[in-house]
Design an enzyme around this catalytic site. Structure first.
Site, PDB file in Angstrom:
ATOM      1  CB  SER A 282      47.597  55.600  31.344  1.00  0.00           C
ATOM      2  OG  SER A 282      48.499  54.562  32.327  1.00  0.00           O
TER       3      SER A 282
ATOM      4  CE1 TYR B 264      49.437  56.254  26.210  1.00  0.00           C
ATOM      5  CE2 TYR B 264      50.298  56.094  28.275  1.00  0.00           C
ATOM      6  CZ  TYR B 264      49.114  55.867  27.972  1.00  0.00           C
ATOM      7  OH  TYR B 264      47.619  55.175  27.968  1.00  0.00           O
TER       8      TYR B 264
ATOM      9  CE  LYS C 165      45.878  58.058  27.487  1.00  0.00           C
ATOM     10  NZ  LYS C 165      44.666  58.158  26.853  1.00  0.00           N
TER      11      LYS C 165
END
Ligand code: UFG
Length: 334
Positions: free
Chosen positions: A124, A148, A152
């Protein structure tokens, strides 16, 4: 070529399955349906008139995953599965670290065991944190602002080490900007549980009177109209980027990173105004305070993906807004 798609019943995963099947790949989906529905698989088959092998298993379940690899010779994996709600990750960081890291480590171990060397990973733009300049290039410094995003980034680091240790591995990390839109058939789209966090799903709830008003987080950013600017990309374009990555991966070892965006920044008001225009609906809206952790502007430099993968997003924000609305229209009237 047989491709295993983890999280293949999800928003981006399902659209990618369609593109894979349309491009002659065979597809196996592994999904625990924690944030998706079984009938998505039927819809993928309906759109493509092709069969998908589906296993409802949790990627953290190593034995069950081994069974999947035992049954078929898998040539490549596209790894989408993972929790993805930024706000929830701040409240429940351990849930995010446990699930997103554990599932990826299990997958990598099983891939190694079965000599599967090709991996495309769903990362992302969040790994760029607050960018120092724009547009964002792949070699910009990486720093995250929530758990989050950190999962990643940690997975990117793990993959870097894996590619160093195993010279047979071929890994492509795709950093997505803001995917919206839906398949034009109206069969596939985004179906978040509960009150949405992201802009487009929220606009859709307001358009269908399921929520009273869109809160626009901040109108005092240093942007053309004061609202936040993002690089929205049609989910079908994004899905096509995975086909380009797979084509590349089979020609080159090692690890590489690509932005998948359009290179265009649009403000919240651009999106709301376009949505109202193309769908002929009014969105009730109001300005509220900035949302914690948001940045003013974020958009990609898509040059590397264009030069090295031959990837270029085709669809504009009109089609993104039209298709997103069409999906809900088709699925509400049924
Ligand atoms: N926004 C609103 N009102 C809302 C929701 C969003 O005004 O109800 C605004 C945000 O402030 C922002 C823009 O709309 O300016 C886009 O917000 P989203 O929540 O749709 O997307 P983000 O850019 O915040 O986050 C997305 C993904 C994350 C990813 C991040 C960076 O959801 O998973 O991009 O790549 F980490």
């Amino acid at each position: 070529m047989l491709v295993l798609v983890t999280g293949g019943a999800g928003f981006i995963g399902s659209h990618t399955c369609v593109e894979l099947l349309n491009n002659g790949y065979d597809v196996i989906v592994v999904d625990n349906l924690s944030n998706s529905k079984r009938d998505v698989i039927d819809k993928i088959e309906k759109i493509t008139s092709k069969k998908v092998k589906f296993y409802e298993i949790d990627l953290c379940d190593k034995e069950k995953l081994r069974d999947v690899f035992k049954k078929d010779r898998i040539d490549a994996v596209i790894h989408f599965a993972g929790y993805k709600a930024v706000g929830e990750s701040v409240k429940e960081p351990l849930k995010y670290y446990r699930n997103n890291l554990d599932s990826t480590l299990t997958l990598l171990e099983v891939m190694k065991e079965f000599s599967c060397h090709n991996l495309v990973f769903s990362s992302s733009a969040t790994v760029y944190g607050v960018p120092r300049k724009l547009p964002i290039k792949e070699d910009f410094p990486l720093k995250t602002t929530n758990p989050y995003g950190t999962t990643k980034l940690m997975i990117e680091e793990i993959l870097k080490d894996v590619s160093k240790a195993d010279l047979e591995m071929s890994i492509i990390v795709l950093r997505y900007f803001n995917p919206i839109g839906a398949h034009e058939s109206g069969l596939l789209g985004e179906d978040p549980n509960g009150i949405p966090n992201n802009l487009m799903p929220y606009i859709l709830k307001v358009a269908f009177n399921e929520l009273p008003v869109l809160n626009i987080f901040g109108n005092d950013y240093e942007t053309k109209d004061g609202t936040g600017v993002r690089d929205y990309i049609h989910v079908v374009d994004l899905a096509k980027g995975h086909i380009k990555a797979l084509e590349k991966i089979t020609t080159k070892k090692g690890i590489d990173y690509y932005n998948l965006g359009t290179g265009n920044g649009y403000s919240v008001l651009d999106i709301v105004n376009t949505f109202e225009k193309v769908n002929n609906v009014k969105i009730n809206k109001r300005f509220v305070a900035r949302r914690d952790g948001d940045i003013a502007s974020c958009y990609a430099d898509p040059t590397k993906a264009f030069k090295e993968l031959g990837f270029k997003a085709e669809f504009g924000i009109e089609k993104m807004c039209y298709d997103a609305y069409n999906y809900v229209v088709k699925n509400t009237s049924k």
